[in-house]
Design a protein around this motif. Structure first.
Motif, short mmCIF file in Angstrom:
data_model
loop_
_atom_site.label_atom_id
_atom_site.label_comp_id
_atom_site.label_asym_id
_atom_site.label_seq_id
_atom_site.Cartn_x
_atom_site.Cartn_y
_atom_site.Cartn_z
N GLY A 141 0.78 -1.23 0.00
CA GLY A 141 0.00 0.00 0.00
C GLY A 141 0.81 1.28 0.00
O GLY A 141 0.24 2.36 0.18
N PHE A 142 2.12 1.18 -0.20
CA PHE A 142 2.99 2.36 -0.10
C PHE A 142 4.27 2.10 -0.89
O PHE A 142 4.81 1.01 -0.88
CB PHE A 142 3.34 2.56 1.39
N HIS A 143 4.73 3.11 -1.61
CA HIS A 143 6.13 3.07 -2.07
C HIS A 143 6.70 4.47 -2.14
O HIS A 143 5.98 5.45 -2.34
CB HIS A 143 6.29 2.30 -3.39
N LEU A 144 8.00 4.55 -1.93
CA LEU A 144 8.72 5.81 -1.93
C LEU A 144 9.86 5.71 -2.94
O LEU A 144 10.62 4.73 -2.93
CB LEU A 144 9.28 6.12 -0.54
N VAL A 145 9.96 6.69 -3.82
CA VAL A 145 11.03 6.75 -4.81
C VAL A 145 11.93 7.93 -4.47
O VAL A 145 11.44 9.04 -4.22
CB VAL A 145 10.48 6.90 -6.24
N ILE A 181 6.27 9.87 -2.70
CA ILE A 181 5.56 8.79 -2.01
C ILE A 181 4.21 8.60 -2.68
O ILE A 181 3.50 9.57 -2.95
CB ILE A 181 5.35 9.13 -0.52
N ILE A 182 3.85 7.35 -2.97
CA ILE A 182 2.56 7.04 -3.58
C ILE A 182 1.75 6.20 -2.60
O ILE A 182 2.19 5.12 -2.18
CB ILE A 182 2.72 6.25 -4.90
N VAL A 183 0.58 6.71 -2.22
CA VAL A 183 -0.33 6.00 -1.33
C VAL A 183 -1.76 6.26 -1.80
O VAL A 183 -2.03 7.16 -2.59
CB VAL A 183 -0.18 6.45 0.14
N ARG A 184 -2.68 5.46 -1.28
CA ARG A 184 -4.09 5.69 -1.56
C ARG A 184 -4.56 6.95 -0.84
O ARG A 184 -4.03 7.32 0.22
CB ARG A 184 -4.94 4.50 -1.11
N HIS A 233 3.28 -0.59 -10.18
CA HIS A 233 2.50 -0.21 -9.00
C HIS A 233 2.09 -1.46 -8.22
O HIS A 233 2.22 -1.52 -6.99
CB HIS A 233 1.27 0.58 -9.43
N PHE A 234 1.63 -2.48 -8.92
CA PHE A 234 1.24 -3.73 -8.27
C PHE A 234 2.44 -4.38 -7.59
O PHE A 234 2.38 -4.79 -6.42
CB PHE A 234 0.63 -4.68 -9.30
N ALA A 235 3.56 -4.45 -8.33
CA ALA A 235 4.74 -5.15 -7.80
C ALA A 235 5.31 -4.45 -6.58
O ALA A 235 5.77 -5.10 -5.64
CB ALA A 235 5.81 -5.26 -8.89
N TRP A 236 5.28 -3.11 -6.57
CA TRP A 236 5.87 -2.36 -5.46
C TRP A 236 4.99 -2.36 -4.22
O TRP A 236 5.48 -2.23 -3.10
CB TRP A 236 6.15 -0.92 -5.88
N GLN A 237 3.67 -2.46 -4.40
CA GLN A 237 2.77 -2.29 -3.27
C GLN A 237 2.07 -3.58 -2.85
O GLN A 237 1.21 -3.55 -1.97
CB GLN A 237 1.74 -1.21 -3.57
N VAL A 238 2.45 -4.69 -3.43
CA VAL A 238 1.83 -5.96 -3.08
C VAL A 238 2.31 -6.42 -1.71
O VAL A 238 3.40 -6.04 -1.25
CB VAL A 238 2.14 -7.02 -4.16
N GLY A 239 1.51 -7.23 -1.03
CA GLY A 239 1.89 -7.74 0.28
C GLY A 239 1.62 -9.23 0.38
O GLY A 239 1.19 -9.89 -0.58
N GLY A 240 1.88 -9.79 1.56
CA GLY A 240 1.58 -11.19 1.83
C GLY A 240 2.37 -12.17 0.99
O GLY A 240 3.50 -11.89 0.57
N PRO A 241 1.80 -13.34 0.70
CA PRO A 241 2.52 -14.38 -0.05
C PRO A 241 2.96 -13.92 -1.44
O PRO A 241 4.00 -14.35 -1.94
CB PRO A 241 1.48 -15.51 -0.15
N ILE A 242 2.16 -13.02 -2.06
CA ILE A 242 2.54 -12.56 -3.40
C ILE A 242 3.85 -11.77 -3.33
O ILE A 242 4.69 -11.85 -4.23
CB ILE A 242 1.42 -11.72 -4.02
N ALA A 243 4.04 -11.01 -2.27
CA ALA A 243 5.29 -10.26 -2.11
C ALA A 243 6.47 -11.22 -1.97
O ALA A 243 7.58 -10.96 -2.48
CB ALA A 243 5.21 -9.34 -0.90
N LEU A 244 6.27 -12.34 -1.28
CA LEU A 244 7.34 -13.33 -1.14
C LEU A 244 7.71 -13.92 -2.50
O LEU A 244 8.89 -14.10 -2.81
CB LEU A 244 6.90 -14.45 -0.18
N VAL A 245 6.69 -14.21 -3.31
CA VAL A 245 6.96 -14.72 -4.67
C VAL A 245 7.70 -13.67 -5.49
O VAL A 245 8.65 -13.98 -6.21
CB VAL A 245 5.63 -15.12 -5.35
#
Length: 400
Positions: free
Chosen positions: A216-220, A233-236, A358-370
């Motif tokens: 839900g967050f990324h900072l460049v 910073i990109i957030v909802r 956007h999806f790759a940077w802000q994903v969480g849980g098991p998908i982030a591990l993959v």
């Protein structure tokens, strides 16, 4: 259209690049800017090789490079523990893609383009002049801007190029849609060199673009020539007024970022003034051109979210391709159709890349591990190869 006249609505990066590109091919360009003076707004931007090669051909790259940093790589880090996840090498950009990868202040790029335009005899710039409408003559052979709040009769032009941004009035007068709020807010700031000291190397290297990824967050972050750093910073968030004066509190921003490193939270707090900007897109099948005499470019035609760092590059590509095509053809109607036909697939692919980032940077849980496992398994060479289609693209070869 060489030797003919072009009206350009808007003096941002798209409009000024278009003016330089048309003038370089023998057309007379008049830029209409509604602001009484051209203000260089925004924070920083990234210029990838697909854009810098075109700036070189317009004769402004050397000056741009003097105001830019050439990073050696793009690094993705976990925002929670700061460990590196992937690194895309950029030190070989000129060898691999034929042009450099640069980061700089948006205002500096606009300033270089403006200075070049003012020094070009083929370009006139009219500030404080708002175009309220574009009227075709009865035969369709020319287009005339109507000047708002004025009895002035502007001259007729062979072509009108609308580069009036994501909230383009020209697009809406052509029957196009309003922009759509994506649901994301970009918080932007410049961290000055003095405040950057404690964060250098580990968080803010002087030769890298760094993305800190978290659910839900990324900072460049990337360096600027004077030792400062550009931060985004990109957030909802909720939609808000659309101007650069939306000031956000650091505490408000920190509250949107959960499970990030204490050092990153301290960076957000220390930075000071942040400006909030609602991210809008323009996705539409509506035409970009009208009657063979009016055409939209840049964000006016196809604003995309900034997650692929291609907003400025797409505007530059648009401007150069349009000038290339129209100055070689005596049939503007077919030329504008060809411009749109060439650009739409490119913009769709760039937008899809941004959505993926956007999806790759802000994903969480098991998908982030993959995600982490996949990134770890890929070499820098393979990661760089993923960008060959984007950075190696030469819009003038497409025109040929």
């Amino acid at each position: 259209m060489a030797g003919q006249s072009v009206a350009i609505i808007g003096a941002g990066i798209a409009g000024l690049t278009a003016a330089l590109a048309f003038a370089a091919r023998g057309a007379a360009a008049t830029v209409f800017e509604r602001a009484p003076r051209i203000e260089e707004l925004g924070a920083g931007l990234q210029l990838s090789p697909n854009a810098t090669r075109l700036l070189a051909r317009l004769g402004v790259l050397d000056e741009v490079k003097r105001k830019a940093v050439e990073p050696k790589s793009v690094v993705i880090r976990c925002a929670r523990d700061l460990r590196p996840l992937a690194e895309v090498p950029l030190h070989m950009a000129e060898r691999r893609w034929g042009a450099p990868y640069l980061v700089m202040r948006r205002s500096d790029l606009q300033g270089v383009l403006l200075e070049a335009a003012r020094g070009n005899d083929g370009i006139a710039i009219r500030t404080g002049t708002e175009v309220s409408n574009l009227c075709l003559d009865r035969t369709g052979g020319s287009v005339r801007p109507n000047i708002a709040n004025s009895s002035e009769l502007a001259p007729a032009f062979d072509l009108a190029v609308a580069a009036d941004g994501v909230w383009s009035a020209t697009r809406q007068r052509m029957g196009g849609p309003k922009s759509r709020f994506t649901g994301d807010i970009a918080y932007r700031a410049i961290l000055d060199a003095g405040k950057a000291g404690p964060f250098r190397d580990r968080l803010l290297p002087s030769d890298q673009v760094v993305t800190f990824a978290s659910p839900g967050f990324h900072l460049v972050a990337y360096p600027l020539p004077d030792g400062a750093f550009n931060l985004v910073i990109i957030v909802r968030g909720q939609d808000m007024p659309r101007h650069w004066t939306n000031v956000a509190e650091a505490a408000q921003i920190s509250g949107t970022a959960r499970n990030i490193a204490t050092e990153l939270k301290r960076l957000i707090t220390v930075t000071g003034i942040w400006h909030a900007w609602p991210i809008h897109e323009v996705k539409s099948a509506a035409p970009w051109c009208q009657a063979g005499r009016i055409v939209l470019i840049g964000d006016a035609a196809h604003a995309v979210a900034p997650h692929a760092a291609q907003g400025a590059a797409m505007a530059i590509e648009d401007a150069v391709l349009l000038a290339n095509l129209t100055t070689r053809s005596g049939a503007p109607g077919r030329t504008l159709d060809l411009f749109e036909k060439l650009r739409r697939p490119r913009l769709i692919r760039v937008a899809m890349r941004g959505q993926f980032n956007h999806f790759a940077w802000q994903v969480g849980g098991p998908i982030a591990l993959v995600r982490n496992l996949i990134l770890k398994a890929r070499s820098g060479e393979k990661l760089a190869a993923d960008f060959d289609w984007l950075y190696g693209y030469d819009v003038e070869k497409a025109a040929a």
